[in-house]
Design an enzyme around this catalytic site. Structure first.
Site, short mmCIF file in Angstrom:
data_model
loop_
_atom_site.label_atom_id
_atom_site.label_comp_id
_atom_site.label_asym_id
_atom_site.label_seq_id
_atom_site.Cartn_x
_atom_site.Cartn_y
_atom_site.Cartn_z
N LYS A 128 2.65 5.77 -3.06
CA LYS A 128 3.57 6.51 -3.87
C LYS A 128 3.74 6.98 -5.17
O LYS A 128 4.13 7.71 -5.63
CB LYS A 128 4.12 6.21 -3.03
CG LYS A 128 5.06 6.55 -1.30
CD LYS A 128 5.11 7.83 -1.00
CE LYS A 128 5.41 8.47 0.61
NZ LYS A 128 5.79 10.25 1.08
N LEU B 191 1.04 -1.17 0.07
CA LEU B 191 0.64 -0.28 -0.02
C LEU B 191 1.28 1.58 0.00
O LEU B 191 0.78 2.12 -0.50
CB LEU B 191 -0.92 -0.26 1.34
CG LEU B 191 -2.14 -0.95 1.04
CD1 LEU B 191 -3.34 -0.99 2.06
CD2 LEU B 191 -3.00 -0.05 -0.33
N TYR B 192 2.18 1.49 0.37
CA TYR B 192 2.96 2.35 0.83
C TYR B 192 3.91 2.59 -1.06
O TYR B 192 3.02 3.91 -1.53
CB TYR B 192 4.13 1.74 1.36
CG TYR B 192 5.01 3.45 1.36
CD1 TYR B 192 4.98 4.36 2.25
CD2 TYR B 192 6.26 2.87 0.98
CE1 TYR B 192 5.82 5.26 2.40
CE2 TYR B 192 7.46 4.01 0.81
CZ TYR B 192 7.03 5.07 1.67
OH TYR B 192 8.12 6.43 1.71
N GLU B 193 3.70 0.91 -1.56
CA GLU B 193 4.58 1.59 -2.73
C GLU B 193 2.97 2.31 -3.91
O GLU B 193 3.22 3.13 -4.75
CB GLU B 193 4.20 0.15 -3.51
CG GLU B 193 5.80 0.21 -3.15
CD GLU B 193 6.35 -1.77 -3.41
OE1 GLU B 193 5.66 -2.51 -3.96
OE2 GLU B 193 6.57 -2.46 -2.62
#
Ligand SMILES: NC(=O)c1ccc[n+]([C@@H]2O[C@H](COP(=O)([O-])OP(=O)(O)OC[C@H]3O[C@@H](n4cnc5c(N)ncnc54)[C@H](OP(=O)(O)O)[C@@H]3O)[C@@H](O)[C@H]2O)c1
Length: 412
Positions: A323, A318-320
């Protein structure tokens, strides 16, 4: 064989021109640090009003005799030295005509300065293109000096933006962007990188403001002393409350972020996208609305901390995803942005968000500022060599795709 001769001739010609441009720029730097030369150069700085119209026709003509003419003569002398060295090299004697190109080039500036000094009609319009008045049609260029780039030497910081044609010397000595006196606001200010960035920007002479999501007053630790800094509280979803504050800000650094790691519930998805991507996009839109004048176009900037997760796995899907969304939104906004938008592409550094990061936030912050002073628009600081290959490729392909399949004039 003929091909080799032609390539060498072109290289010698370009080298002779590059050489005299380097001479011009170092002469200009010297004129700002050595008093006898500064007295002559000062005429040039007295000539223009902030809209680049002439303050006084007589001073303009005098400035050409005292500043532009000596500068071109110094270029001419050094171009002759270059040609003399080349024609004395046995393997280069065949290229003497190429070697003299720098002298022809320099002499054209001598003629231009003389023509302007005598006040010959239209000489200024034809030969002095970086000092023409009128609205800026583009942003400060990265490799060649254009009007917006040069305007900042006169009206932002006279001890920066020294270059006359190519921006190489400013990039080498770190004067391609001046942070001195700039009002800079940083989100995620109480975080590890936020604090380190605020400190580095303060050390460069910027007037920093901390933007934080918690009710608190922040300070910087400088030489073992606490220096309180202006702190403004904001919240995701309430970005519009910052509208009037942004009017007074020169550079907005969007740095806040979360990493939900392995979570994949509704809240984890919403937080990742809302905090990392959509609040940053809303802040960008709000800030871009404050860019209206020539001065705003060249002094205002946005820096967005997207992360190397744009192109590499961060082992946190989810970070990837969030971002990458942010990175693509920045690429889209850059197509029509009225001011420079830089991306910060950072590798793993130790912080609250990444306790096992390898680099230190202080070192990363110093590199970010060093590269910004050299006008890098994509600021990559990482230990992962793949990012230096993958990110430029992405920055080539994605904006091209976005440009081909979107149109700023269409309504949906
Ligand atoms: N650490 C790494 O390895 C790494 C690598 C590449 C990129 N980055 C990026 O660098 C930036 C700074 O991260 P960091 O590593 O310094 O982490 P950090 O110490 O956790 O700082 C992140 C800051 O973001 C702000 N924030 C967190 N939740 C928020 C929310 N709900 N609303 C608004 N602001 C919120 C907080 O600052 P306030 O409380 O002051 O608002 C927080 O301190 C992030 O964008 C991160 O993605 C980090």
């Amino acid at each position: 064989m003929i091909y080799t001769l032609e390539v060498t001739a072109i290289l010698v010609s370009l080298g002779s021109v590059l050489w005299v441009e380097l001479v011009r720029d170092f002469y200009h730097v010297l004129a700002h640090v050595w008093q006898p030369l500064y007295r002559l150069h000062l005429w040039h700085h007295r000539v223009f009003k902030p809209d680049l119209s002439l303050a006084n026709e007589t001073i303009y003509r005098e400035a050409n005799w005292y500043n532009d003419l000596p500068e071109s003569l110094v270029m001419l002398v050094f171009s002759i030295a270059f040609a003399s060295i080349v024609i004395n090299q046995e393997i280069l004697t065949a290229y003497q005509w190429s070697a003299w190109l720098g002298s022809v080039y320099s002499f054209s500036f001598t003629l231009g300065a003389i023509a302007r000094g005598f006040g010959i009609p239209y000489a200024d319009e034809i030969t002095d293109v970086t000092h023409r008045p009128g609205d800026f049609q583009s942003l400060p260029a990265q490799w060649f000096v254009n009007r917006p780039y040069h305007w900042r030497h006169h009206f932002d910081n006279q001890n920066a933006y020294f270059c006359g044609t190519f921006t190489l010397v400013d990039k080498i000595i770190g004067t391609a962007l001046s942070l001195k006196g700039k009002k800079i606001a940083v989100t995620g200010a109480s975080g590890t990188l936020g604090k380190a960035l605020l400190k580095q920007l303060h050390l460069q002479g910027a007037k920093v403001t901390a933007l934080t999501s918690k009710p608190q007053n922040l300070s910087l630790e400088i030489d073992c002393q606490n220096l309180p800094i202006k702190t403004v509280t904001w919240r995701v979803g309430k970005e519009s409350e910052l509208a009037s504050f942004f009017e007074k800000i020169d550079i907005l650094i969007i740095n806040h972020g979360v990493n939900v790691r392995a979570a994949r519930n509704v809240k984890a998805i919403a937080d990742s996208y809302q905090i990392n991507a959509f609040s940053s996009w809303r802040l960008m839109e709000l800030f871009l609305k404050t860019v209206r004048t020539n001065e705003d176009m060249v002094k205002k900037e946005i820096w967005v901390n997207t992360s190397e997760a744009e192109v590499n796995p961060a082992f946190s899907p989810l970070y990837e995803l969030s971002k990458r969304t942010l990175g693509d939104l920045v690429a889209l906004k850059r197509l029509d942005a009225p001011c420079v938008i830089r991306k910060l592409i950072l590798g793993p550094f130790k912080s609250n968000l990444n306790p096992i990061g390898i680099m230190s936030a202080e070192w990363v912050a110093r590199q970010i500022v060093n590269l910004a002073l050299r006008d890098f628009r994509d600021i990559i600081v990482t230990i992962n060599p793949l990012t230096y290959l993958a990110f430029p490729l992405k920055e080539l392909l994605v904006p091209t795709y976005l440009k081909l399949f979107t149109n700023s004039n269409l309504l949906h």
